[in-house]
Enzyme design. Structure first.
Site, PDB file in Angstrom:
ATOM      1  N   GLU A   1       0.815  -1.029   0.518  1.00 42.02           N
ATOM      2  CA  GLU A   1       0.255   0.081   0.097  1.00 42.02           C
ATOM      3  C   GLU A   1       0.988   1.417   0.166  1.00 42.02           C
ATOM      4  O   GLU A   1       2.371   1.356   0.333  1.00 42.02           O
ATOM      5  CB  GLU A   1      -0.714   0.119   1.261  1.00 42.02           C
ATOM      6  CG  GLU A   1      -2.061   1.335   1.294  1.00 42.02           C
ATOM      7  CD  GLU A   1      -3.068   1.540   0.617  1.00 42.02           C
ATOM      8  OE1 GLU A   1      -2.284   1.417  -0.514  1.00 42.02           O
ATOM      9  OE2 GLU A   1      -4.286   1.953   0.570  1.00 42.02           O
ATOM     10  N   ASP A   2       0.556   2.346  -0.580  1.00 43.96           N
ATOM     11  CA  ASP A   2       1.107   4.205  -0.797  1.00 43.96           C
ATOM     12  C   ASP A   2       1.260   4.574   1.270  1.00 43.96           C
ATOM     13  O   ASP A   2       2.416   4.248   1.339  1.00 43.96           O
ATOM     14  CB  ASP A   2       0.139   4.438  -1.578  1.00 43.96           C
ATOM     15  CG  ASP A   2      -0.810   5.025  -1.266  1.00 43.96           C
ATOM     16  OD1 ASP A   2      -1.321   4.252  -0.065  1.00 43.96           O
ATOM     17  OD2 ASP A   2      -1.616   5.555  -2.119  1.00 43.96           O
TER      18      ASP A   2
ATOM     19  N   ASP B   1      -3.239   5.720   6.973  1.00 39.54           N
ATOM     20  CA  ASP B   1      -3.701   6.537   7.738  1.00 39.54           C
ATOM     21  C   ASP B   1      -4.233   6.372   8.187  1.00 39.54           C
ATOM     22  O   ASP B   1      -4.434   6.078   9.747  1.00 39.54           O
ATOM     23  CB  ASP B   1      -4.723   7.709   6.333  1.00 39.54           C
ATOM     24  CG  ASP B   1      -4.961   9.196   7.188  1.00 39.54           C
ATOM     25  OD1 ASP B   1      -4.197   9.480   7.457  1.00 39.54           O
ATOM     26  OD2 ASP B   1      -6.359   9.618   6.280  1.00 39.54           O
TER      27      ASP B   1
ATOM     28  N   PHE C   1      -1.153  16.193   4.210  1.00 40.56           N
ATOM     29  CA  PHE C   1      -1.283  15.785   2.770  1.00 40.56           C
ATOM     30  C   PHE C   1       0.104  15.832   2.435  1.00 40.56           C
ATOM     31  O   PHE C   1       0.068  16.443   1.596  1.00 40.56           O
ATOM     32  CB  PHE C   1      -2.713  16.555   2.380  1.00 40.56           C
ATOM     33  CG  PHE C   1      -3.400  15.664   1.413  1.00 40.56           C
ATOM     34  CD1 PHE C   1      -4.093  14.724   1.861  1.00 40.56           C
ATOM     35  CD2 PHE C   1      -3.189  15.601   0.696  1.00 40.56           C
ATOM     36  CE1 PHE C   1      -4.649  13.589   1.284  1.00 40.56           C
ATOM     37  CE2 PHE C   1      -3.539  15.048  -0.821  1.00 40.56           C
ATOM     38  CZ  PHE C   1      -4.615  13.538   0.315  1.00 40.56           C
TER      39      PHE C   1
ATOM     40  N   ARG D   1       0.635  11.413  -9.082  1.00 44.74           N
ATOM     41  CA  ARG D   1       1.673  10.183  -8.583  1.00 44.74           C
ATOM     42  C   ARG D   1       3.039  10.250  -9.435  1.00 44.74           C
ATOM     43  O   ARG D   1       2.820   9.184  -8.792  1.00 44.74           O
ATOM     44  CB  ARG D   1       0.026   9.272  -9.584  1.00 44.74           C
ATOM     45  CG  ARG D   1      -1.186   9.259  -8.221  1.00 44.74           C
ATOM     46  CD  ARG D   1      -1.676   7.879  -9.275  1.00 44.74           C
ATOM     47  NE  ARG D   1      -3.194   8.014  -8.936  1.00 44.74           N
ATOM     48  CZ  ARG D   1      -4.365   8.145  -8.023  1.00 44.74           C
ATOM     49  NH1 ARG D   1      -3.217   7.211  -6.737  1.00 44.74           N
ATOM     50  NH2 ARG D   1      -5.001   8.092  -7.409  1.00 44.74           N
TER      51      ARG D   1
HETATM   52  P1  IMP Z   1      -7.083   4.758   5.174  1.00 46.12           P
HETATM   53  O1  IMP Z   1      -7.590   3.812   5.264  1.00 46.12           O
HETATM   54  O2  IMP Z   1      -7.879   5.950   6.185  1.00 46.12           O
HETATM   55  O3  IMP Z   1      -5.762   4.115   5.924  1.00 46.12           O
HETATM   56  O4  IMP Z   1      -7.279   5.609   4.416  1.00 46.12           O
HETATM   57  C1  IMP Z   1      -5.447   5.080   3.086  1.00 46.12           C
HETATM   58  C2  IMP Z   1      -5.962   5.420   1.448  1.00 46.12           C
HETATM   59  O5  IMP Z   1      -6.371   7.185   1.693  1.00 46.12           O
HETATM   60  C3  IMP Z   1      -4.543   5.564   0.967  1.00 46.12           C
HETATM   61  O6  IMP Z   1      -4.801   4.290   0.688  1.00 46.12           O
HETATM   62  C4  IMP Z   1      -4.948   6.493   0.226  1.00 46.12           C
HETATM   63  O7  IMP Z   1      -5.307   6.998  -1.258  1.00 46.12           O
HETATM   64  C5  IMP Z   1      -5.318   8.052   0.777  1.00 46.12           C
HETATM   65  N1  IMP Z   1      -4.362   8.950   1.454  1.00 46.12           N
HETATM   66  C6  IMP Z   1      -4.551   8.990   3.732  1.00 46.12           C
HETATM   67  N2  IMP Z   1      -3.347   9.442   3.410  1.00 46.12           N
HETATM   68  C7  IMP Z   1      -3.132  10.617   2.584  1.00 46.12           C
HETATM   69  C8  IMP Z   1      -2.101  11.642   1.761  1.00 46.12           C
HETATM   70  O8  IMP Z   1      -1.829  12.280   2.724  1.00 46.12           O
HETATM   71  N3  IMP Z   1      -2.078  11.647   0.876  1.00 46.12           N
HETATM   72  C9  IMP Z   1      -2.568  10.933  -0.097  1.00 46.12           C
HETATM   73  N4  IMP Z   1      -3.296  10.160  -0.359  1.00 46.12           N
HETATM   74  C10 IMP Z   1      -3.234   9.572   1.459  1.00 46.12           C
HETATM   75 MG    MG Z   2      -4.767   4.026  -1.550  1.00 49.77          MG
END
Ligand code: IMP
Ligand code: MG
Length: 178
Positions: free
Chosen positions: A98-99, A102, A151, A164
């Site tokens: 995963e990238d 969060d 962000f 990206r």
């Molecule tokens: P989570 O479910 O809140 O952990 O969100 C994960 C997804 O939110 C990641 O796969 C990203 O696509 C997106 N995301 C969360 N924070 C960022 C950020 O700072 N920049 C860009 N995408 C983010």
């Molecule tokens: Mg993502």
């Protein structure tokens, strides 16, 4: 540097160096196993490509899923699967690539899904981790870099599908989303 980036958090060189380290660790951990690396599209695309250069395990395979629980800069908690795995994963070892983690909702849902499908083990390898933002109890075994609660964009990470392609991870200027 891109005009919308206020500062670079992780350089291209640092990403390459960290992928080599993570790759070596994963190779050791999964030697002799049948492991499937599942990249979550689209964000993990550059990270997955870089990481697997440094992993050489006989039984390894690459696969992809496209899931979303996110729009703009707000996280919603519903998982939408727009591309699913087209294979049986029962008894296999899975590494989700995963990238960024969060709140953790996305990976919590995907991990549960894979366990329900009978995976032998499910671990997470993420380029970035925003520990401060975590809302659910989910642990990534392999983490590239810890990042602050800002962000971030680049190396796969987007804001409304942009940025990206950047070869580094940077902070998006506030004026670009406020
Ligand atoms: P989570 O479910 O809140 O952990 O969100 C994960 C997804 O939110 C990641 O796969 C990203 O696509 C997106 N995301 C969360 N924070 C960022 C950020 O700072 N920049 C860009 N995408 C983010
Ligand atoms: Mg993502």
């Amino acid at each position: 540097m891109n005009k919308d980036v206020s500062k670079v958090l992780v350089t291209a060189e640092q990403i390459t160096a960290r992928c080599k380290e993570l790759g070596a660790q994963i190779e050791k951990d999964y030697e002799g196993k049948k492991v499937v690396f599942v990249g979550l599209l689209k964000g993990s695309m550059p990270f997955m490509s870089e990481l697997v250069k440094y992993i050489d395990i006989e039984g390894m395979e690459l696969d992809y899923m496209k899931v979303s629980s996110y729009s703009g800069t707000k996280t919603s908690h519903n998982l939408k699967i727009s591309l699913d795995l087209n294979r049986d994963i029962e008894g296999l070892d899975i590494v989700i690539v995963e990238d960024i983690v969060d709140t953790g909702f996305t990976l919590q849902s995907v991990t549960k899904l894979m366990k329900d499908k009978g995976a032998n083990s499910v671990e997470i390898c993420t380029l970035l981790n925003k520990e401060e933002r975590r809302e659910v109890d989910i642990h990534a075994k392999y983490v590239g870099f810890e990042v602050p609660d800002e962000f971030v964009i680049g190396f796969g990470l987007d804001f409304d599908e942009k940025y990206r392609q950047l070869p580094y991870v940077g902070v998006l200027k506030e004026e670009c989303y406020k």
